[in-house]
Scaffold this active site. Structure first.
Site, mmCIF file in Angstrom:
data_model
loop_
_atom_site.group_PDB
_atom_site.id
_atom_site.type_symbol
_atom_site.label_atom_id
_atom_site.label_comp_id
_atom_site.label_asym_id
_atom_site.label_seq_id
_atom_site.Cartn_x
_atom_site.Cartn_y
_atom_site.Cartn_z
ATOM 1 N N GLU A 185 47.364 52.754 27.611
ATOM 2 C CA GLU A 185 47.248 52.071 28.910
ATOM 3 C C GLU A 185 46.934 50.577 28.780
ATOM 4 O O GLU A 185 46.020 50.182 28.047
ATOM 5 C CB GLU A 185 46.154 52.751 29.726
ATOM 6 C CG GLU A 185 46.079 52.244 31.161
ATOM 7 C CD GLU A 185 45.476 53.275 32.082
ATOM 8 O OE1 GLU A 185 46.217 54.120 32.600
ATOM 9 O OE2 GLU A 185 44.254 53.249 32.281
ATOM 10 N N LYS A 195 45.339 47.815 30.581
ATOM 11 C CA LYS A 195 44.420 47.656 31.732
ATOM 12 C C LYS A 195 43.344 46.639 31.380
ATOM 13 O O LYS A 195 42.722 46.719 30.332
ATOM 14 C CB LYS A 195 43.888 49.046 32.068
ATOM 15 C CG LYS A 195 42.440 49.249 32.273
ATOM 16 C CD LYS A 195 42.113 50.649 32.753
ATOM 17 C CE LYS A 195 41.242 51.413 31.772
ATOM 18 N NZ LYS A 195 40.672 52.648 32.301
ATOM 19 N N LYS A 228 50.822 52.695 37.067
ATOM 20 C CA LYS A 228 49.513 53.268 37.400
ATOM 21 C C LYS A 228 49.029 52.590 38.677
ATOM 22 O O LYS A 228 48.501 51.480 38.661
ATOM 23 C CB LYS A 228 48.574 53.010 36.222
ATOM 24 C CG LYS A 228 47.310 53.826 36.219
ATOM 25 C CD LYS A 228 47.516 55.180 35.558
ATOM 26 C CE LYS A 228 46.339 56.095 35.678
ATOM 27 N NZ LYS A 228 45.239 55.768 34.792
ATOM 28 N N GLU A 284 48.297 63.805 39.065
ATOM 29 C CA GLU A 284 46.955 63.865 38.462
ATOM 30 C C GLU A 284 46.011 64.747 39.280
ATOM 31 O O GLU A 284 45.947 64.639 40.501
ATOM 32 C CB GLU A 284 46.393 62.443 38.387
ATOM 33 C CG GLU A 284 44.985 62.388 37.840
ATOM 34 C CD GLU A 284 44.462 60.965 37.812
ATOM 35 O OE1 GLU A 284 45.051 60.122 37.114
ATOM 36 O OE2 GLU A 284 43.461 60.699 38.515
ATOM 37 N N ASN A 334 42.524 64.526 34.855
ATOM 38 C CA ASN A 334 41.620 63.394 34.656
ATOM 39 C C ASN A 334 40.219 63.924 34.323
ATOM 40 O O ASN A 334 39.620 64.637 35.123
ATOM 41 C CB ASN A 334 41.590 62.490 35.895
ATOM 42 C CG ASN A 334 41.069 61.100 35.542
ATOM 43 O OD1 ASN A 334 40.397 60.928 34.515
ATOM 44 N ND2 ASN A 334 41.370 60.116 36.366
ATOM 45 N N GLU A 366 43.541 62.917 30.457
ATOM 46 C CA GLU A 366 43.348 61.496 30.780
ATOM 47 C C GLU A 366 41.872 61.122 30.806
ATOM 48 O O GLU A 366 41.043 61.874 31.330
ATOM 49 C CB GLU A 366 43.902 61.183 32.182
ATOM 50 C CG GLU A 366 45.337 61.555 32.420
ATOM 51 C CD GLU A 366 45.731 61.320 33.872
ATOM 52 O OE1 GLU A 366 46.875 61.605 34.212
ATOM 53 O OE2 GLU A 366 44.890 60.875 34.685
ATOM 54 N N SER A 367 41.560 59.946 30.296
ATOM 55 C CA SER A 367 40.241 59.296 30.419
ATOM 56 C C SER A 367 39.191 59.805 29.423
ATOM 57 O O SER A 367 39.109 60.996 29.131
ATOM 58 C CB SER A 367 39.622 59.469 31.820
ATOM 59 O OG SER A 367 40.464 58.964 32.806
HETATM 60 O O1 LIG Z 1 38.331 54.133 35.437
HETATM 61 C C1 LIG Z 1 37.863 53.922 36.585
HETATM 62 O O2 LIG Z 1 36.821 53.289 36.789
HETATM 63 C C2 LIG Z 1 38.608 54.419 37.782
HETATM 64 C C3 LIG Z 1 38.038 54.288 39.030
HETATM 65 C C4 LIG Z 1 38.727 54.724 40.159
HETATM 66 C C5 LIG Z 1 39.965 55.277 40.052
HETATM 67 C C6 LIG Z 1 40.560 55.410 38.789
HETATM 68 C C7 LIG Z 1 39.883 54.984 37.675
HETATM 69 N N1 LIG Z 1 40.448 55.052 36.426
HETATM 70 C C8 LIG Z 1 41.815 55.318 36.208
HETATM 71 C C9 LIG Z 1 42.007 56.160 35.033
HETATM 72 O O3 LIG Z 1 42.180 57.328 35.221
HETATM 73 C C10 LIG Z 1 41.965 55.540 33.669
HETATM 74 O O4 LIG Z 1 42.433 54.228 33.722
HETATM 75 C C11 LIG Z 1 42.805 56.262 32.609
HETATM 76 O O5 LIG Z 1 42.749 57.636 32.689
HETATM 77 C C12 LIG Z 1 42.351 55.799 31.219
HETATM 78 O O6 LIG Z 1 40.981 56.078 31.050
HETATM 79 P P1 LIG Z 1 40.123 55.448 29.859
HETATM 80 O O7 LIG Z 1 40.786 55.827 28.564
HETATM 81 O O8 LIG Z 1 38.769 56.076 29.966
HETATM 82 O O9 LIG Z 1 40.121 53.978 30.061
#
Ligand SMILES: O=C(O)c1ccccc1NCC(=O)[C@H](O)[C@H](O)COP(=O)(O)O
Length: 293
Positions: free
Chosen positions: A84, A86, A146, A195, A217, A252-253
């Protein structure tokens, strides 16, 4: 999670003065609501600048989409990586100060990402559709837009700027919109990535036809806590349906280590979507290598 649309805020006039009434529930109750309420006015302003009819005409000259799903099925790594692009997020603030989306995208490409995800939300993530277009011009990998999609207009914007796939967040869309939006995305030749975060959302998505790609997520968007067992719990609860329908699952995340990836892969994730832990590293190519040992 219940995400409401902005309730109308009544106003009244006394002696030529206009007063806005603050009714209970007229403040967003979590970050997703705040984003969605802001998105309503943001997209309205964009539509006024470039109406949908004109936006659609411009899409005719855009190169056809790449096959996002196939790239994940063929995966250059195991699990396949969606890396990603970002700069910032509501939970982490600024993740990378000297942020060059093209440089990061190229580093991900060199590192073996199968696909990329590009944040286009400006206010909360400091992304943009311009970033998506720049990344499109610089790399050949399939790209996920995204965004916080609540109107068809945004899917056309995604295609215009080179997206091959579009994120749909089940928590912010009705069943009717999910069904309709997945059809628009496919009609534009792109892949919907839907998602979910709870079993209720997963069941809503599984009740739709033609679902091929689901993201789980691990981050709770109400309180930002991250738990990789979310992937495990949801996959375990619906494993046979997911397998019978040959659905590609993305965890994800909150993925930071090789062990994290091995864990989500061991419970059934075919792909991972990783942002922060790659973006914040000086050398994202090397960072990928340390995750896939
Ligand atoms: O990450 C946040 O703070 C967030 C807040 C509100 C809505 C979505 C959010 N995140 C989007 C995502 O799901 C992440 O960018 C993506 O899954 C990557 O996660 P990471 O590897 O932990 O940066």
């Amino acid at each position: 999670m219940q995400i409401r649309r902005r309730p109308p805020s009544p106003s009244f006039s006394i002696s030529h003065m206009r007063y806005q009434v603050s009714v209970p529930g007229s403040e967003p109750q979590n970050i997703l609501e705040e984003i969605v309420w802001y998105k309503e006015t943001e997209v309205q302003a964009q539509r006024e600048k470039l109406p949908l009819s004109k936006l659609k005409q411009r899409i005719d000259s855009v190169a056809p989409p790449k096959n996002f799903l196939q790239a994940l099925r063929q995966g250059k790594t195991q699990p396949a990586l969606i890396a990603e692009v970002k700069k910032a997020s509501p939970s982490k603030g600024i993740i990378r100060e000297n942020f060059d989306p093209v440089e990061i995208a190229r580093a991900y490409d060199r590192g073996g990402a199968s696909c990329l995800s590009v944040l286009t939300d400006r206010k909360f993530f400091q992304g943009s559709f311009e970033n998506l277009a720049k990344v499109r011009a610089a790399v050949d990998l399939p790209l996920l837009c995204k965004e916080f999609i609540i109107y068809p207009y945004q899917m056309y914007q995604a295609r215009l700027h080179g997206a091959d796939a579009v994120l749909l967040i089940a928590a912010i869309l009705s069943d009717r919109d999910l069904n309709y939006f997945t059809k628009i995305i496919r009609a534009l030749g792109m892949t919907p990535l839907v998602e979910v975060h709870s079993l209720e959302e997963l069941d809503r998505v599984l009740s739709l036809d033609n679902i091929e790609l689901i993201g789980i997520n691990n981050r709770n968007l109400e309180d930002f806590t991250v738990d990789l067992r979310t992937t495990e719990e949801l996959v375990n609860a619906r494993r046979s349906q997911l397998q019978e329908r040959d659905i590609v699952l993305v965890s994800e995340s909150g993925l930071h280590t090789a062990q994290d990836l091995q864990f989500v892969a061991s419970v059934g994730a075919n792909a991972v979507l990783i942002g922060e832990s790659l973006v914040k590293k000086d050398n994202p190519t090397e960072a990928i290598a340390t995750l896939f040992v």
